[in-house]
Design a protein around this motif. Structure first.
Motif, mmCIF file in Angstrom:
data_model
loop_
_atom_site.group_PDB
_atom_site.id
_atom_site.type_symbol
_atom_site.label_atom_id
_atom_site.label_comp_id
_atom_site.label_asym_id
_atom_site.label_seq_id
_atom_site.Cartn_x
_atom_site.Cartn_y
_atom_site.Cartn_z
ATOM 1 N N ARG A 376 22.309 43.719 40.727
ATOM 2 C CA ARG A 376 23.569 44.468 40.837
ATOM 3 C C ARG A 376 24.759 43.558 41.148
ATOM 4 O O ARG A 376 25.826 44.048 41.494
ATOM 5 C CB ARG A 376 23.478 45.511 41.952
ATOM 6 N N PHE A 377 24.589 42.263 41.027
ATOM 7 C CA PHE A 377 25.661 41.366 41.448
ATOM 8 C C PHE A 377 26.972 41.657 40.722
ATOM 9 O O PHE A 377 28.035 41.721 41.333
ATOM 10 C CB PHE A 377 25.283 39.900 41.224
ATOM 11 N N ARG A 378 26.923 41.817 39.392
ATOM 12 C CA ARG A 378 28.170 41.971 38.643
ATOM 13 C C ARG A 378 28.944 43.195 39.109
ATOM 14 O O ARG A 378 30.159 43.143 39.295
ATOM 15 C CB ARG A 378 27.862 42.056 37.150
ATOM 16 N N ALA A 379 28.259 44.345 39.288
ATOM 17 C CA ALA A 379 28.936 45.560 39.751
ATOM 18 C C ALA A 379 29.466 45.362 41.163
ATOM 19 O O ALA A 379 30.596 45.745 41.474
ATOM 20 C CB ALA A 379 27.991 46.748 39.702
ATOM 21 N N ALA A 380 28.651 44.746 42.032
ATOM 22 C CA ALA A 380 29.064 44.553 43.421
ATOM 23 C C ALA A 380 30.243 43.584 43.521
ATOM 24 O O ALA A 380 31.163 43.775 44.334
ATOM 25 C CB ALA A 380 27.891 44.038 44.249
ATOM 26 N N TYR A 381 30.246 42.558 42.689
ATOM 27 C CA TYR A 381 31.340 41.586 42.698
ATOM 28 C C TYR A 381 32.644 42.243 42.244
ATOM 29 O O TYR A 381 33.707 42.053 42.849
ATOM 30 C CB TYR A 381 30.988 40.408 41.786
ATOM 31 N N ASP A 382 32.569 43.029 41.174
ATOM 32 C CA ASP A 382 33.772 43.722 40.712
ATOM 33 C C ASP A 382 34.253 44.737 41.746
ATOM 34 O O ASP A 382 35.455 44.980 41.879
ATOM 35 C CB ASP A 382 33.497 44.412 39.382
ATOM 36 N N PHE A 383 33.327 45.323 42.469
ATOM 37 C CA PHE A 383 33.686 46.229 43.566
ATOM 38 C C PHE A 383 34.448 45.453 44.641
ATOM 39 O O PHE A 383 35.450 45.944 45.188
ATOM 40 C CB PHE A 383 32.407 46.841 44.146
ATOM 41 N N LEU A 384 33.996 44.248 44.935
ATOM 42 C CA LEU A 384 34.692 43.384 45.896
ATOM 43 C C LEU A 384 36.113 43.085 45.425
ATOM 44 O O LEU A 384 37.059 43.095 46.234
ATOM 45 C CB LEU A 384 33.908 42.083 46.083
ATOM 46 N N LEU A 385 36.285 42.814 44.140
ATOM 47 C CA LEU A 385 37.618 42.535 43.614
ATOM 48 C C LEU A 385 38.556 43.733 43.815
ATOM 49 O O LEU A 385 39.725 43.557 44.177
ATOM 50 C CB LEU A 385 37.545 42.183 42.127
ATOM 51 N N LEU A 386 38.034 44.931 43.600
ATOM 52 C CA LEU A 386 38.848 46.122 43.829
ATOM 53 C C LEU A 386 39.214 46.266 45.301
ATOM 54 O O LEU A 386 40.341 46.650 45.640
ATOM 55 C CB LEU A 386 38.101 47.372 43.369
ATOM 56 N N ARG A 387 38.275 45.966 46.173
ATOM 57 C CA ARG A 387 38.567 46.007 47.605
ATOM 58 C C ARG A 387 39.694 45.033 47.940
ATOM 59 O O ARG A 387 40.609 45.357 48.726
ATOM 60 C CB ARG A 387 37.315 45.644 48.406
ATOM 61 N N GLY A 388 39.647 43.857 47.311
ATOM 62 C CA GLY A 388 40.695 42.881 47.574
ATOM 63 C C GLY A 388 42.054 43.357 47.076
ATOM 64 O O GLY A 388 43.071 43.181 47.761
ATOM 65 N N GLU A 389 42.087 43.987 45.898
ATOM 66 C CA GLU A 389 43.346 44.480 45.345
ATOM 67 C C GLU A 389 43.971 45.551 46.229
ATOM 68 O O GLU A 389 45.193 45.676 46.293
ATOM 69 C CB GLU A 389 43.113 45.046 43.940
ATOM 70 N N ALA A 390 43.136 46.321 46.916
ATOM 71 C CA ALA A 390 43.631 47.400 47.767
ATOM 72 C C ALA A 390 43.882 46.953 49.204
ATOM 73 O O ALA A 390 44.278 47.763 50.039
ATOM 74 C CB ALA A 390 42.639 48.563 47.753
ATOM 75 N N GLY A 391 43.643 45.673 49.502
ATOM 76 C CA GLY A 391 43.824 45.199 50.865
ATOM 77 C C GLY A 391 42.694 45.573 51.792
ATOM 78 O O GLY A 391 42.857 45.583 53.018
ATOM 79 N N LEU A 392 41.522 45.877 51.240
ATOM 80 C CA LEU A 392 40.362 46.275 52.035
ATOM 81 C C LEU A 392 39.349 45.148 52.178
ATOM 82 O O LEU A 392 38.241 45.364 52.678
ATOM 83 C CB LEU A 392 39.685 47.496 51.405
ATOM 84 N N ALA A 393 39.706 43.967 51.734
ATOM 85 C CA ALA A 393 38.850 42.787 51.901
ATOM 86 C C ALA A 393 39.755 41.576 52.087
ATOM 87 O O ALA A 393 40.884 41.543 51.581
ATOM 88 C CB ALA A 393 37.936 42.601 50.684
ATOM 89 N N ASP A 394 39.267 40.598 52.821
ATOM 90 C CA ASP A 394 40.043 39.385 53.098
ATOM 91 C C ASP A 394 40.373 38.670 51.786
ATOM 92 O O ASP A 394 39.490 38.356 50.983
ATOM 93 C CB ASP A 394 39.224 38.458 54.014
ATOM 94 N N LYS A 395 41.664 38.415 51.562
ATOM 95 C CA LYS A 395 42.108 37.821 50.301
ATOM 96 C C LYS A 395 41.517 36.431 50.068
ATOM 97 O O LYS A 395 41.139 36.079 48.959
ATOM 98 C CB LYS A 395 43.634 37.753 50.275
#
Length: 449
Positions: A376-395
Motif C-alpha cells: 500500500r505504499f503508493r496510496a499511503a505516500y499520496d495520502f501523506l502528500l495530501l496531508r502536507g498540502e492541507a497543513g496536517l503533516a510537517d512540510k
C-alpha cells in the motif's frame, strides 16, 4: 400519503425540428429495443437521463426505455432479457456489455382493492412500486422535471408533462410535486438533487431546496448499503468538490459522515476541509481524464478528520502511541459503518493506508526502504502528500519523502492507468484491487443515475 397530482394534463409536444435529439446519437441497441416494442404495438420512449443529456448536448451514459408493455411482455419480445428487482420490477435487455433498461409506466395511485399502506409506510416512504399506469402518470411520479422527458420513437417528438425542457433551458433543478412529500417518499432524492445540480451545473430551485435541511434526518432511515452506493455516485462522478460543498451547505454531509462533519465544524483553522477538498480534487481530475479511481482512498480521506479529532491536539503527532492511534481508527471506522456500509474489500485497504501514516515519521533510508516494499505504499505516500498540502503533516518531512521517493531506485512506480469502460449500464462498486494509488489502481465506476 402520495402527493396528489392532477389526473389529466396536456403535455407539451416538442416536434423534431424544435429539439436537438437525433437517432444518430442513440445507441444501436437502444434503437433496436425501441423499434421492436413499437412494431409489437407498444408505446416506446427513450426517457430520463438519456433525453436530458442529449438535450444538453452531452453524451449519455445510459439509454433507458419506458413503455406500456409489462415486464413479462418485454421479456417475451427479447430472448436476451432478464427481469430484475422487487420494489421496482424492471426488464434488462442484454447486448454483450451493454444493457438497455426497460421500465413499464408506473401509476400514481394504487388500483381498486389495493391500499396506499401496501406500498407506502406511515412516514410516506414508498416501499413497493409495481403498480402500472399511463405515460402521464409515469411522468408525474418521476423525481425531477428534467428527468421526465420522453423521446417518442414513433414520431421523434419529445413529450414533456412537467416543464422539464424549460427547466433545462433555465439551468434549474426542480422536483415534480410537493418537495416535502417527495422527500418522504424517498429521502435519497435529497442526495440526488445535490448530485444532479453539481453534475449539470444547475441551480436547485428554491422550493426544492428549502425543505432539505430540516428533512435531512430522514436519511437515517436509509439502509447503510444503499447510502454507500449513493456516496460513490456523489463523489466519483468528477464533480466531487462541488458536491462536497453543496452537501455541507444543505446539511446533508453530516448524515453521510457524521463524525467527520463534527470534526470539520470544530476545526477552527479549516485544515480538515482543505484536506478533503484536495482529495476530491485529485479524484475529480482522474475521473475527468477517464483514469481509474478507487473508493478505498477516497473513503480513507473522508473519514480521516474523524480519526484526527480523537487524537491529542487533533493531529497525528510525532511518535504517537500506537495503541491510541489504532483505537481512534477503530472507533472512527465503526461509527462510520453504522451510517454507510463500506465493503471490507475497501475498508481493509483504508485501514492499511491509515496504519502507514505514523510510519512516515522517519528520515531513515533503511526504514524508508522497508516501507517502499509495502503493497500500500503508493496510496499511503499520496495520502501523506495530501496531508502536507492541507497543513496536517510537517512540510520538511513531506519534502524529505518526496525527494527520497523520486530519487530512490527502490521506490515502486505508479501503477499504469487503465481506461474505464464506456457505454451501457455500469457495475457499481468495482474492485479494490491493490488500492495503491491516490486514487490510482483499480477502476471503480460510479453506478447509474
Amino acid at each position: 400519503m402520495s402527493d396528489p397530482q392532477p389526473q389529466s394534463i396536456e403535455p407539451a409536444i416538442i416536434p423534431r425540428d424544435q429539439h436537438v435529439i437525433s437517432r444518430s446519437q442513440i445507441s444501436d441497441k437502444a434503437l433496436t429495443v425501441l423499434y421492436r416494442l413499437k412494431s409489437a404495438g407498444y408505446g416506446a420512449y427513450l426517457v430520463g437521463g438519456g433525453v436530458r443529456d442529449l438535450s444538453l448536448g452531452r453524451e449519455p451514459k445510459d439509454f433507458d426505455v419506458a413503455t406500456d408493455a409489462t415486464p413479462d411482455e418485454v421479456k417475451a419480445l427479447f430472448r436476451n432479457c432478464r427481469l430484475i428487482g422487487r420494489r421496482f420490477r424492471l426488464a434488462h435487455v442484454h447486448w454483450g456489455p451493454e444493457i438497455i433498461e426497460v421500465a413499464t409506466f408506473r401509476a400514481l395511485t394504487p388500483p381498486d382493492g389495493d391500499t396506499d399502506s401496501d406500498r407506502v409506510t406511515e412516514d410516506g416512504m414508498i416501499v413497493r412500486d409495481n403498480v402500472y399506469g399511463t405515460i402521464e402518470e409515469d411522468a408525474l411520479r418521476r423525481d425531477f422535471t428534467i428527468n421526465a422527458l420522453y423521446y417518442n420513437i414513433a414520431d421523434f417528438t419529445v413529450v414533456d408533462y412537467a416543464g422539464g425542457m424549460e427547466d433545462i433551458k433555465a439551468g434549474r433543478l426542480r422536483l415534480i410535486g410537493d418537495p416535502a412529500v417527495r422527500y418522504r417518499e424517498d429521502p435519497v432524492r435529497m442526495l440526488r438533487a445535490v448530485r444532479f445540480a453539481a453534475k449539470l451545473g444547475f441551480a436547485i430551485d428554491t422550493a426544492t431546496a428549502e425543505p432539505i435541511p430540516w428533512m435531512a434526518e430522514l436519511l437515517d432511515d436509509i439502509p447503510p448499503a444503499r447510502l454507500f452506493d449513493e456516496v460513490l455516485k456523489l463523489f466519483m462522478a468528477g464533480q466531487g468538490v462541488e458536491t462536497f460543498e453543496t452537501l455541507r451547505q444543505h446539511g446533508l454531509f453530516r448524515y453521510l459522515f457524521p463524525a467527520s462533519d463534527t470534526a470539520l465544524d470544530d476545526d477552527e483553522h479549516g485544515q480538515f476541509v482543505t484536506f478533503i477538498a484536495r482529495a476530491l480534487e485529485s479524484t475529480d481530475k482522474r475521473v475527468n481524464e477517464e483514469r481509474p479511481v478507487t473508493p478505498a482512498f477516497l473513503f480513507a480521506a473522508l473519514i480521516w478528520p474523524a480519526i484526527l479529532a480523537q487524537l491529542p491536539g487533533g493531529r497525528l503527532q510525532s511518535q504517537i502511541n500506537r495503541e491510541l492511534f489504532e483505537q481512534a481508527v477503530t472507533e472512527a471506522l465503526e461509527r462510520q459503518l453504522r451510517q454507510v456500509a463500506i465493503p471490507k474489500r475497501f475498508s481493509q485497504p483504508m485501514r492499511e493506508i491509515w496504519a502507514l501514516q505514523p510510519r512516515f515519521d522517519t528520515r531513515s533510508e533503511k526504514k524508508a526502504k522497508r516501507l517502499f516494499a509495502h503493497p500500500r505504499f503508493r496510496a499511503a505516500y499520496d495520502f501523506l502528500l495530501l496531508r502536507g498540502e492541507a497543513g496536517l503533516a510537517d512540510k520538511a518531512l513531506v519534502e524529505w519523502w518526496r525527494e527520497y521517493t523520486t530519487s530512490s531506485p527502490d521506490a515502486p512506480p505508479p501503477t499504469p492507468a487503465r481506461r474505464r469502460r464506456r457505454g451501457g449500464k455500469r457495475r457499481r462498486g468495482g474492485h479494490a484491487g491493490d488500492a495503491n494509488a491516490a486514487p490510482s489502481d483499480s477502476a471503480v465506476e460510479s453506478g447509474g443515475e
